[in-house]
Enzyme design. Structure first.
Site, short mmCIF file in Angstrom:
data_model
loop_
_atom_site.label_atom_id
_atom_site.label_comp_id
_atom_site.label_asym_id
_atom_site.label_seq_id
_atom_site.Cartn_x
_atom_site.Cartn_y
_atom_site.Cartn_z
N GLU A 122 0.83 -1.20 0.00
CA GLU A 122 0.00 0.00 0.00
C GLU A 122 0.87 1.26 0.00
O GLU A 122 0.60 2.20 -0.75
CB GLU A 122 -0.95 -0.03 1.20
N GLU A 142 -4.61 -8.75 2.91
CA GLU A 142 -5.63 -8.42 3.89
C GLU A 142 -6.84 -9.36 3.84
O GLU A 142 -7.36 -9.78 4.88
CB GLU A 142 -6.09 -6.96 3.70
#
Length: 268
Positions: A122, A142
């Site tokens: 990210e 995730e």
């Protein structure tokens, strides 16, 4: 003058500020002190006109294994009082540190070795130029943990990759080797393991040799116009770029070219 915390090293290499994530025993998983140090590093780069570029890397052969879930579950109790005070004073600080919706005005180059997963991937999406060692691993894990990649990936990844590749990365949670990530376009260079920082600094030196006002204006224009129509984007580009031609640096660049010497830029 450089900042830093126990989990974030800040160094100068010429006109480049090098930020090193420094929790090698935890594969540089994001901690609260690391996030505070990162935010301070981005701020220092923006405020110091002698800094021309920034390199983000990790210590110990790893880039970043994402958020430290144990520390997160503990509510930050292991962090020092100063760190907790900083986060309380600015509840958005951790997102700025991760470049979720904060964009430094200086070019940011990522030098990746080893794991660059979850929050590491990210943060990567907030950098401008990306170099990775051949053994680096990427991915957004995730969903495998029943979590959501809330660091910006569901918005940014489809703007940086073809949608089919972005959705596969987001929905499968599988690891990606560096060569595959380069093939789909998320990184620009794959180099021998252990040389990513060297390559990133080489790119930084090429940037540092250019007119800083021009470099910063080009970066700003690219991001400002990304979601505009072509007509609006061209108008915005002219507004951003035309004043650069009136700067002393622009005149120096032309003069140096004519005199066959390196230009000396003064941000003027």
């Amino acid at each position: 003058m450089t900042s830093g915390t126990e989990h974030l090293i800040v160094e100068r290499v010429g006109a480049t500020l090098v930020l090193t994530l420094n929790r090698p025993e935890a594969r540089n998983a994001l901690s609260l002190p690391m996030l505070v140090g990162l935010y301070d590093g981005w701020t220092e780069a923006d405020e110091d006109d002698t800094v021309r570029s920034v390199v983000l890397t990790g210590a110990g052969g790893a880039f970043c294994a994402g958020m430290d879930l144990k520390a997160l579950a503990g509510g930050g109790r292991m962090a020092g009082e100063h760190v907790r005070d900083r986060l309380a004073a600015d509840p958005d600080l951790h997102w700025k540190a991760m470049l979720r919706h904060h964009r430094p005005r200086k070019p940011v180059i990522a030098a990746v070795e080893g794991p660059c997963v979850a929050g590491g991937t990210e943060i990567l999406q907030g950098t401008d130029i990306r170099v990775a060692g051949r053994g680096a691993t990427f991915g957004l894990f995730e969903v495998r943990r029943g979590l959501f990649p809330i660091g910006g990936s569901t918005v940014r990844l489809t703007r940086q990759l073809p949608r089919t590749h972005a959705l596969e990365m987001l929905l499968t949670g599988r690891p990606y080797p560096a060569e595959e990530v380069a093939r789909i376009g998320l990184i620009g260079h794959v180099v021998p393991d252990g040389t990513a920082l060297e390559k990133a600094l080489e790119i930084a030196e090429l940037i540092n040799a250019n007119g800083p006002l021009a470099v910063e204006a080009v970066k700003a224009s690219v991001y400002e116009t990304a979601e505009m129509t072509e007509t609006d984007g061209l108008k915005s580009e002219l507004e951003r770029g035309w004043p650069i031609f009136d700067t002393a640096d622009a005149k120096e660049g032309s003069k140096a070219f004519a005199e066959k010497r390196p230009p000396v830029y003064r941000r003027a």
